[in-house]
Design an enzyme around this catalytic site. Sequence first.
Site: not given
Ligand SMILES: NC(=O)c1ccc[n+]([C@@H]2O[C@H](COP(=O)([O-])OP(=O)(O)OC[C@H]3O[C@@H](n4cnc5c(N)ncnc54)[C@H](O)[C@@H]3O)[C@@H](O)[C@H]2O)c1
Length: 344
Positions: A131, A156
């Site tokens: 991130s 985080y």
């Molecule tokens: N969307 C953004 O802008 C952004 C920015 C920086 C980093 N990220 C990172 O990118 C990745 C995807 O983000 P996103 O926006 O799709 O988030 P999201 O929350 O929509 O997707 C994450 C998914 O992981 C699942 N999950 C969480 N803990 C779990 C566990 N213990 N076991 C199994 N499944 C689990 C959740 O149910 C969810 O569906 C994440 O690692 C997030 O930290 C996203």
Amino acid sequence: MSDTRRVLVTGAAGFIGFHVAARLAAQGIEVLGVDNVNDYYDVALKEARLSELRQHPSFRFARLDIADSEAFTREMAAFAPDVVIHLAAQAGVRYSLDHPHAYVRSNLSGFLTILEACRHHPVSHLIYASSSSVYGANEKVPFSEHDRADHPVSLYAATKRANELMAHTYAHLFGVRATGLRFFTVYGPWGRPDMAYFKFVQAITEGRPIDVYNNGEMERDFTYIDDVVDAIVALVDHPPSADPTFDPNRPDPATAAAPFRIYNIGNHTPVRLRDFIATIETALGRKAEQRLLPMQPGDVPATYADVDDLSAAVGFSPKTPIQEGIRRFVDWYRAFYLQEAVTR
Ligand SMILES: NC(=O)c1ccc[n+]([C@@H]2O[C@H](COP(=O)([O-])OP(=O)(O)OC[C@H]3O[C@@H](n4cnc5c(N)ncnc54)[C@H](O)[C@@H]3O)[C@@H](O)[C@H]2O)c1
């Protein structure tokens, strides 16, 4: 990438995981999606994403918690993926202030599960989500992977930085070829309801005021989901190898003598929050009522990515202007939620 590969995508019910899994499955690639479908935000939205994915014959789904290493490893061994794209995590900066244990469970224990599985069931490439928040208290912009990122300002961010360090260890000790992606505010259709753009559209549509932190003076690099998916899919066939130019006397944080790389993935065009809100107003054809608030603890005033490394590696060049991306999000939001409101 060739369509005989098998790809395991964690977080497939989540925003980015859904889009990545959909793109790969649409190409006929065998995809195993993994997710525990937790209730951090609207479970119905996650289930709706899964319903879309199930329309692809080459998509299968396993509902499990990645902190349960036995369950995950069993699925991994049975599926025998060539590549793992790890996008499951407890996301969100603000939630980590009050729910720290959720981050340790999913992002630290869960990530260790993924690394151990890749150690014992080797894959050609592990791509995992980091991130932009790892840049924490850094103020030099654009943020570069070659700068140190040792001052996270939320738990985080600390877990995401820890993931990078853990990945390096596994690359060094066991040859797990790992690429970490530092995402910069990804947005688009099927997006995340806890993120500001989603809340803004929701509130403005419902005639409620929106909370605008730091008086709208914050700057963010908003990265459209399709541009992110393009980069991830292109990276699949570019696993890192040991960097022969790595100098342990002047260690570059982005690379290593092990098969390990870190890339920023952003739009490289910072947008001021107040201009972003104006873009949403235009797309909705409606003015926002704004409640101006100070900065939140753990938040950072500006994030803006240097993407030269990713461009050099896979020709990354984000194509979607913010006006176009927001318009597509608003179109999706209206179709999804207004239609649902009628049928529910
Ligand atoms: N969307 C953004 O802008 C952004 C920015 C920086 C980093 N990220 C990172 O990118 C990745 C995807 O983000 P996103 O926006 O799709 O988030 P999201 O929350 O929509 O997707 C994450 C998914 O992981 C699942 N999950 C969480 N803990 C779990 C566990 N213990 N076991 C199994 N499944 C689990 C959740 O149910 C969810 O569906 C994440 O690692 C997030 O930290 C996203």
